[in-house]
Scaffold this motif. Structure first.
Motif, PDB file in Angstrom:
ATOM      1  N   LYS A  79      -7.872   0.565  11.307  1.00 44.00           N
ATOM      2  CA  LYS A  79      -6.357   0.069  10.789  1.00 44.00           C
ATOM      3  C   LYS A  79      -6.596  -0.327   9.041  1.00 44.00           C
ATOM      4  CE  LYS A  79      -4.815  -1.752  15.058  1.00 44.00           C
ATOM      5  NZ  LYS A  79      -4.626  -3.031  15.805  1.00 44.00           N
ATOM      6  N   THR A  80      -5.800   0.184   8.431  1.00 37.42           N
ATOM      7  CA  THR A  80      -5.523  -0.224   7.014  1.00 37.42           C
ATOM      8  C   THR A  80      -4.924  -1.435   6.906  1.00 37.42           C
ATOM      9  OG1 THR A  80      -3.620   0.737   6.523  1.00 37.42           O
ATOM     10  CG2 THR A  80      -5.293   2.355   6.360  1.00 37.42           C
ATOM     11  N   ASP A  81      -4.929  -2.046   5.647  1.00 39.97           N
ATOM     12  CA  ASP A  81      -4.376  -3.471   5.512  1.00 39.97           C
ATOM     13  C   ASP A  81      -2.709  -3.256   5.894  1.00 39.97           C
ATOM     14  OD1 ASP A  81      -6.540  -4.782   4.886  1.00 39.97           O
ATOM     15  OD2 ASP A  81      -6.463  -4.434   2.622  1.00 39.97           O
ATOM     16  N   GLU A  82      -2.119  -2.258   5.311  1.00 38.56           N
ATOM     17  CA  GLU A  82      -0.700  -1.832   5.554  1.00 38.56           C
ATOM     18  C   GLU A  82      -0.603  -1.705   6.812  1.00 38.56           C
ATOM     19  OE1 GLU A  82      -2.794  -0.096   3.532  1.00 38.56           O
ATOM     20  OE2 GLU A  82      -2.151  -0.908   1.540  1.00 38.56           O
ATOM     21  N   ILE A  83      -1.267  -1.174   7.598  1.00 36.63           N
ATOM     22  CA  ILE A  83      -0.928  -0.818   9.186  1.00 36.63           C
ATOM     23  C   ILE A  83      -1.096  -2.470   9.645  1.00 36.63           C
ATOM     24  CG2 ILE A  83      -2.009  -0.111  11.289  1.00 36.63           C
ATOM     25  CD1 ILE A  83      -2.616   2.672   9.808  1.00 36.63           C
ATOM     26  N   ARG A  84      -1.969  -3.243   9.446  1.00 39.37           N
ATOM     27  CA  ARG A  84      -2.300  -4.688  10.150  1.00 39.37           C
ATOM     28  C   ARG A  84      -1.055  -5.441   9.840  1.00 39.37           C
ATOM     29  NH1 ARG A  84      -7.611  -3.596   9.039  1.00 39.37           N
ATOM     30  NH2 ARG A  84      -8.881  -3.743  10.762  1.00 39.37           N
ATOM     31  N   TYR A  85      -0.558  -5.042   8.499  1.00 36.15           N
ATOM     32  CA  TYR A  85       0.678  -6.115   8.039  1.00 36.15           C
ATOM     33  C   TYR A  85       1.869  -5.545   8.654  1.00 36.15           C
ATOM     34  CZ  TYR A  85       4.394  -7.618   5.224  1.00 36.15           C
ATOM     35  OH  TYR A  85       5.602  -8.251   5.015  1.00 36.15           O
ATOM     36  N   TRP A  86       2.244  -4.404   8.975  1.00 33.71           N
ATOM     37  CA  TRP A  86       3.313  -4.010   9.696  1.00 33.71           C
ATOM     38  C   TRP A  86       3.280  -3.999  11.268  1.00 33.71           C
ATOM     39  CZ3 TRP A  86       7.564  -4.134   7.174  1.00 33.71           C
ATOM     40  CH2 TRP A  86       7.746  -4.051   5.815  1.00 33.71           C
ATOM     41  N   GLU A  87       2.135  -3.947  11.571  1.00 28.98           N
ATOM     42  CA  GLU A  87       1.826  -4.212  13.159  1.00 28.98           C
ATOM     43  C   GLU A  87       2.131  -5.882  13.454  1.00 28.98           C
ATOM     44  OE1 GLU A  87      -1.812  -4.234  16.539  1.00 28.98           O
ATOM     45  OE2 GLU A  87      -2.357  -4.243  14.308  1.00 28.98           O
ATOM     46  N   GLY A  88       1.671  -6.591  12.469  1.00 28.43           N
ATOM     47  CA  GLY A  88       2.111  -8.083  12.461  1.00 28.43           C
ATOM     48  C   GLY A  88       3.508  -8.365  12.454  1.00 28.43           C
ATOM     49  N   GLN A  89       4.169  -7.673  11.448  1.00 34.53           N
ATOM     50  CA  GLN A  89       5.693  -7.617  11.270  1.00 34.53           C
ATOM     51  C   GLN A  89       6.534  -7.313  12.682  1.00 34.53           C
ATOM     52  OE1 GLN A  89       7.410  -9.224   8.561  1.00 34.53           O
ATOM     53  NE2 GLN A  89       5.373  -9.862   8.289  1.00 34.53           N
ATOM     54  N   VAL A  90       6.134  -6.154  13.028  1.00 35.13           N
ATOM     55  CA  VAL A  90       6.805  -5.812  14.375  1.00 35.13           C
ATOM     56  C   VAL A  90       6.418  -6.787  15.483  1.00 35.13           C
ATOM     57  CG1 VAL A  90       6.682  -3.926  16.248  1.00 35.13           C
ATOM     58  CG2 VAL A  90       6.544  -3.229  13.676  1.00 35.13           C
ATOM     59  N   LYS A 147      21.763  -9.907  16.651  1.00 35.98           N
ATOM     60  CA  LYS A 147      22.144  -8.766  15.868  1.00 35.98           C
ATOM     61  C   LYS A 147      21.460  -8.071  14.833  1.00 35.98           C
ATOM     62  CE  LYS A 147      27.148  -9.708  16.991  1.00 35.98           C
ATOM     63  NZ  LYS A 147      28.237 -10.359  16.318  1.00 35.98           N
ATOM     64  N   GLU A 148      20.780  -9.080  14.076  1.00 37.09           N
ATOM     65  CA  GLU A 148      19.889  -8.565  12.917  1.00 37.09           C
ATOM     66  C   GLU A 148      18.415  -8.331  13.324  1.00 37.09           C
ATOM     67  OE1 GLU A 148      19.994  -7.861   9.075  1.00 37.09           O
ATOM     68  OE2 GLU A 148      21.672  -8.487  10.181  1.00 37.09           O
ATOM     69  N   ILE A 149      18.098  -8.642  14.256  1.00 36.38           N
ATOM     70  CA  ILE A 149      16.710  -8.560  14.624  1.00 36.38           C
ATOM     71  C   ILE A 149      16.476  -7.125  14.764  1.00 36.38           C
ATOM     72  CG2 ILE A 149      14.644  -9.022  16.479  1.00 36.38           C
ATOM     73  CD1 ILE A 149      15.597 -11.854  16.273  1.00 36.38           C
ATOM     74  N   PRO A 150      17.179  -6.303  15.653  1.00 33.59           N
ATOM     75  CA  PRO A 150      16.920  -4.904  15.959  1.00 33.59           C
ATOM     76  C   PRO A 150      16.812  -4.132  14.744  1.00 33.59           C
ATOM     77  CG  PRO A 150      18.645  -5.736  17.374  1.00 33.59           C
ATOM     78  CD  PRO A 150      18.257  -6.821  16.536  1.00 33.59           C
ATOM     79  N   LYS A 151      17.736  -4.438  13.705  1.00 37.61           N
ATOM     80  CA  LYS A 151      17.754  -3.901  12.296  1.00 37.61           C
ATOM     81  C   LYS A 151      16.246  -4.014  11.690  1.00 37.61           C
ATOM     82  CE  LYS A 151      22.666  -4.293  11.855  1.00 37.61           C
ATOM     83  NZ  LYS A 151      23.423  -5.054  11.250  1.00 37.61           N
ATOM     84  N   LYS A 152      15.804  -5.320  11.505  1.00 35.59           N
ATOM     85  CA  LYS A 152      14.697  -5.426  10.769  1.00 35.59           C
ATOM     86  C   LYS A 152      13.526  -4.919  11.760  1.00 35.59           C
ATOM     87  CE  LYS A 152      16.054  -9.938   9.063  1.00 35.59           C
ATOM     88  NZ  LYS A 152      15.853 -11.339   8.938  1.00 35.59           N
ATOM     89  N   LEU A 153      13.608  -5.091  12.959  1.00 33.16           N
ATOM     90  CA  LEU A 153      12.472  -4.476  13.913  1.00 33.16           C
ATOM     91  C   LEU A 153      12.412  -3.033  13.734  1.00 33.16           C
ATOM     92  CD1 LEU A 153      10.187  -4.800  16.274  1.00 33.16           C
ATOM     93  CD2 LEU A 153      12.277  -4.875  17.872  1.00 33.16           C
ATOM     94  N   ALA A 154      13.496  -2.287  13.566  1.00 33.00           N
ATOM     95  CA  ALA A 154      13.453  -0.897  13.559  1.00 33.00           C
ATOM     96  C   ALA A 154      12.751  -0.392  12.205  1.00 33.00           C
ATOM     97  CB  ALA A 154      14.752  -0.115  13.576  1.00 33.00           C
ATOM     98  N   GLU A 155      12.999  -1.293  11.238  1.00 33.62           N
ATOM     99  CA  GLU A 155      12.723  -1.049   9.778  1.00 33.62           C
ATOM    100  C   GLU A 155      11.123  -1.190   9.691  1.00 33.62           C
ATOM    101  OE1 GLU A 155      13.163  -2.256   5.081  1.00 33.62           O
ATOM    102  OE2 GLU A 155      14.830  -2.611   6.652  1.00 33.62           O
ATOM    103  N   ALA A 156      10.613  -2.475  10.412  1.00 42.43           N
ATOM    104  CA  ALA A 156       9.350  -2.708  10.461  1.00 42.43           C
ATOM    105  C   ALA A 156       8.510  -1.515  11.099  1.00 42.43           C
ATOM    106  CB  ALA A 156       8.964  -3.981  10.917  1.00 42.43           C
TER     107      ALA A 156
END
Length: 198
Positions: A36-47, A113-122
């Protein structure tokens, strides 16, 4: 190789239907912790945080609706009681709490309503970082394979040449031994073999 970006991928229809990666065991096999790269760890955490928040919002919404319903029920049941100050205080408190519950419900529904959009983007950003990591590794392996293939080809040529030399020397040895055997005979060759083996 063209850079894998969100803009490039978001146009693809199949990209819109990507399942949540961190919920898929195959993703963890594809991206072990060590890779895992730092970017992968970051986005995994966000998701994962958004998934937790989504579950929490759903639970909170259910709880607040239940509380609001109980408060309304309490108001309805006690509407016809006396109009003492204690009763009025209780009714005012219930109405204030009902109003707060309505506001909280609206806030939670907006967030729901907002979380699914943020989740899809992350999740899409996690997909991009995962693809980058995988293709970087594939490209690195392809360079190594090119070097290995050249080495294997060169070794194969050397092996063929050495096999020919080996066959030639074995054939020469057989001819020399057979020639000596024909001239000297089996008895003398037996003695010479013993001397040579010492």
């Amino acid at each position: 190789m063209a850079e894998i970006t969100y803009e490039v991928l978001k146009e693809a229809l199949a990209y819109r239907n990507v399942p949540i990666l961190t919920l898929n065991q195959r993703w963890y096999q594809l991206v072990p912790e060590i890779s895992k790269t730092d970017e992968i760890r970051y986005w995994e955490g966000q998701v994962n945080e958004l998934l937790k928040r989504q579950g929490q919002v759903t639970n909170d919404l259910t709880d607040v609706k239940k509380i609001k319903s109980q408060l309304i029920q309490d108001v309805v049941e006690n509407m016809e009681e006396d109009s003492s100050s204690k009763h009025k205080k209780r009714m005012n408190k219930n109405q204030r709490l009902i109003h707060e519950a309505k506001e909280k419900i609206l806030q939670l529904e907006d967030e729901e309503k907002e979380i699914p959009k943020k989740l899809a983007e992350a999740n899409h950003k996690l997909l991009i970082e995962t693809a980058k990591m995988c293709f970087d590794k594939i490209n690195e392996n392809n360079k190594d394979l090119e070097v290995l293939n050249k080495w294997i080809d060169a070794t194969r040529v050397k092996l063929k040449r050495n096999l020919l030399i080996k066959q030639d020397k074995e054939e020469t040895n057989n001819q020399l031994y057979a020639g000596m055997h024909n001239i000297l005979g089996a008895e003398v060759m037996g003695i010479l073999d013993k001397i040579n083996d010492q």
